[in-house]
Design a protein around this motif. Structure first.
Motif, short mmCIF file in Angstrom:
data_model
loop_
_atom_site.label_atom_id
_atom_site.label_comp_id
_atom_site.label_asym_id
_atom_site.label_seq_id
_atom_site.Cartn_x
_atom_site.Cartn_y
_atom_site.Cartn_z
N THR A 146 69.50 40.27 23.82
CA THR A 146 70.73 40.83 23.27
C THR A 146 70.68 40.93 21.75
OG1 THR A 146 71.70 38.60 23.35
CG2 THR A 146 72.23 40.09 25.17
N LEU A 147 69.50 40.81 21.17
CA LEU A 147 69.34 40.99 19.73
C LEU A 147 68.74 42.36 19.45
CD1 LEU A 147 68.05 37.52 18.42
CD2 LEU A 147 70.22 38.63 17.84
N GLN B 224 68.42 43.84 11.03
CA GLN B 224 69.53 44.07 11.95
C GLN B 224 69.98 42.75 12.58
OE1 GLN B 224 67.53 46.79 14.55
NE2 GLN B 224 68.00 48.61 13.29
N GLN B 225 69.03 41.88 12.88
CA GLN B 225 69.38 40.57 13.44
C GLN B 225 70.17 39.74 12.43
OE1 GLN B 225 65.61 38.91 14.66
NE2 GLN B 225 65.19 40.60 16.09
N VAL C 185 73.77 40.98 12.54
CA VAL C 185 74.47 40.46 13.72
C VAL C 185 74.81 38.98 13.52
CG1 VAL C 185 74.22 39.92 16.17
CG2 VAL C 185 73.44 42.13 15.30
N VAL D 186 78.67 37.49 13.66
CA VAL D 186 79.07 36.42 14.58
C VAL D 186 79.49 35.18 13.79
CG1 VAL D 186 78.31 34.94 16.48
CG2 VAL D 186 77.56 37.32 16.39
N GLY E 290 79.34 40.48 18.40
CA GLY E 290 77.99 40.56 17.83
C GLY E 290 77.03 41.28 18.75
N ASN E 291 77.17 41.06 20.07
CA ASN E 291 76.33 41.77 21.03
C ASN E 291 76.56 43.27 20.97
OD1 ASN E 291 76.73 39.20 23.61
ND2 ASN E 291 75.28 39.33 21.92
N VAL F 236 77.50 44.97 18.30
CA VAL F 236 76.84 45.43 17.07
C VAL F 236 75.35 45.57 17.32
CG1 VAL F 236 76.35 44.89 14.66
CG2 VAL F 236 78.62 44.43 15.59
N ALA F 237 74.77 44.57 17.98
CA ALA F 237 73.34 44.62 18.29
C ALA F 237 73.01 45.81 19.19
CB ALA F 237 72.91 43.32 18.97
#
Length: 520
Positions: free
Chosen positions: A234-235, A241-242, A245, A249, A273-274, A276-277
């Motif tokens: 889920t990243l 980008q991580q 996220v 979160v 956050g998921n 957005v990922a």
């Protein structure tokens, strides 16, 4: 100091040999055992019977729903995946042995398991399954309070140290330590500010530093980061980008937002956050056709594809190739391969992989891939990775490759050759014997200096290649063959054991980047 380094290297090597699913499960199971032991002394909220009863219900439901869903969908069943979801929910929900709340816990477990198949995109979770289950139970509790809700009782000082130690093992294996540190810093900082504001609104004064440690040790941030936010499925694909996220979160977890009668707490913050990922990672499949097969070495297969859709990648990244087939084993129908060709070679793209020792030892995926013939169409379901060279062309580089781990370097050197870029590169190439040195022509064309570690002397080495005759491949041997290592950015593509063996020497480099991808 030397003994500590050696111990760390051994730990790193052990972690590298364990699958991500198994390591995550073992860490959570160990944490559950610690929690039960602490419960006998009243150091955690639930009592032993509540913990045991809740875990039994969670495990039975998660295993049962996963097994049924995967049988219906003809997908491989991973017992460890089911147990991971069950153990995460154990620490997120309120443990009990009463009938009605246990029904609520069973509902949360069933929803969490079903979300893996319903809330998914191209075989990947959109949301963390445990967070989905906990959120649904919390929403149901608005109408039926007796069902219970999430409690995040794991956020207690007694469990802080075990969560840190076991979570760190998972984060080291997934190479997500820095990402979760960003989350923790943001979440704790925001929570401290929020708590300070609440004290001021109540007319009380308190120093921010006096809130720091209670917020860190008594909040669920450690568990949320180590075992939920870090889930690779889920990243998003790129490191920056991580970090984005993690920051999102962290803000939402540190300052929960009230939405009607519920609060945007830990699991809801993770779900946002998921999303957005997912926005970073969503993409359509790229169609390609197999053009040719070749054997660069006696044990390596190379596949050349023609790409039909737009494909963008950077030298050093890897792709995920889907090979649909009947009755896939536990590893499924997708695999990651480092891209061996350069972006300049598009619309053709190459990957290479090591063949199994015997047909019986092959996974269902490799057996299916062996049956793909020129003209057959497959699909790339994504491109990922941050195994990228520095943007400054003048930065001296050390590349360390073991066997087929040379493929990302072949892509990087090939792109530099195509663009006429002259880099100062030393490639340390490790192979079992000289016949296993793949891509010799491509590497030679790049002009990179190469140090070869093989048991036998390679024939007809180019002028700028050296055989490390009699030199042991360890930290001392690496420094001996690359005396200017301290001035170089080190990149290593190979097994965890090799990384651990060379770690003392690699630490002298200006930076270290390893090539690894994992999921659970």
């Amino acid at each position: 100091m030397g003994s500590l380094t050696a111990l760390w290297n051994r730990v790193f090597a052990v972690l590298g040999r364990m699958s991500m699913y198994r390591l995550a499960y073992f860490a959570l199971a160990a944490l559950a055992v610690v929690a039960v032991l602490l419960s006998f002394f009243g150091l955690v909220g639930p009592d032993p019977l509540q913990l045991i009863a809740t875990l039994l219900v969670l495990s039975a439901v998660c295993v049962g729903v996963d097994a049924a869903a995967q049988r219906v969908l003809n997908l491989p069943w991973r017992l460890e995946s089911s147990l991971i979801t069950a153990h995460i929910l154990l620490f997120v929900l309120r443990p009990t042995y009463e009938l009605v709340p246990l029904v609520g816990i069973a509902i949360a477990a069933a929803v969490a398991s079903l979300s893996k198949y319903v809330l998914a995109w191209r075989g990947r979770h959109i949301f963390n399954p445990a967070a989905v289950g906990a959120t649904v139970l919390t929403l149901l509790s608005l109408a039926w309070p007796d069902l219970g809700s999430s409690s995040w009782w794991v956020g207690t000082p007694a469990l802080a140290a075990p969560v840190i130690l076991l979570g760190l093992a998972v984060l080291v294996r997934t190479e997500k330590v820095r990402v979760i540190l960003v989350f923790l810093v943001v979440a704790v900082a925001v929570a401290v500010v929020r708590t300070s504001v609440q004290y001021q609104e109540a007319g009380l004064e308190i120093e921010a530093l006096d809130l720091l440690w209670p917020v860190l040790w008594s909040s669920p941030f450690l568990f949320l980061g180590a075992f939920m936010l870090s889930e690779p499925l889920t990243l998003p694909p790129r490191r920056w980008q991580q970090f984005v996220v993690a920051g999102v979160v962290g803000v939402l977890a540190g300052w929960p937002i009230a939405i009607g009668d519920i609060t945007l707490g830990q699991e809801r913050a993770l779900l946002i956050g998921n999303l957005v990922a997912f926005a970073f990672a969503v993409r359509t499949a790229v169609r390609l056709t197999l053009v040719a097969r070749s054997e660069p070495t006696p044990t390596v297969q190379e596949l050349t594809f023609r790409v039909h859709d737009r494909l963008a990648f950077l030298p050093g990244q890897y792709l995920e190739l889907e090979v649909p087939h009947r009755h896939p084993d536990a590893r499924g129908t997708r695999r990651e391969f480092s891209i061996a060709s350069a972006p300049a070679d598009l619309p053709f793209v190459k990957v290479a992989f090591k063949e199994g020792k015997t047909p019986q030892a092959l996974s269902s995926y490799k057996k299916a891939l062996a049956l793909v013939e020129p003209g057959d169409e497959l699909a790339i379901t994504g491109v990922w990775g941050d195994f990228l060279l520095p943007k400054r062309d003048a930065a001296p580089i050390l590349m360390v490759a073991a066997g087929i781990g040379v493929t990302p370097f072949v892509s990087q050197l090939g792109q530099a050759t195509a663009k006429g870029v002259d880099r100062d590169v030393v490639l340390v190439y490790v192979a079992s014997d000289s016949s296993e040195l793949a891509y010799r022509d491509e590497i030679e064309a790049s002009g990179a200096r190469v140090v070869v570690f093989t048991r036998d002397r390679p024939a007809d080495l180019p002028a700028h290649w050296v055989w490390a005759q009699g030199v042991r491949l360890d930290a001392d041997g690496l420094v001996r063959m690359v005396p200017d290592i301290a001035s170089r950015h080190a990149y290593i593509s190979g097994p965890a054991g090799l990384i651990a063996e060379l770690a003392p020497a690699l630490e002298k480099a200006r930076s270290i980047t390893t090539d690894a991808f994992s999921g659970y």
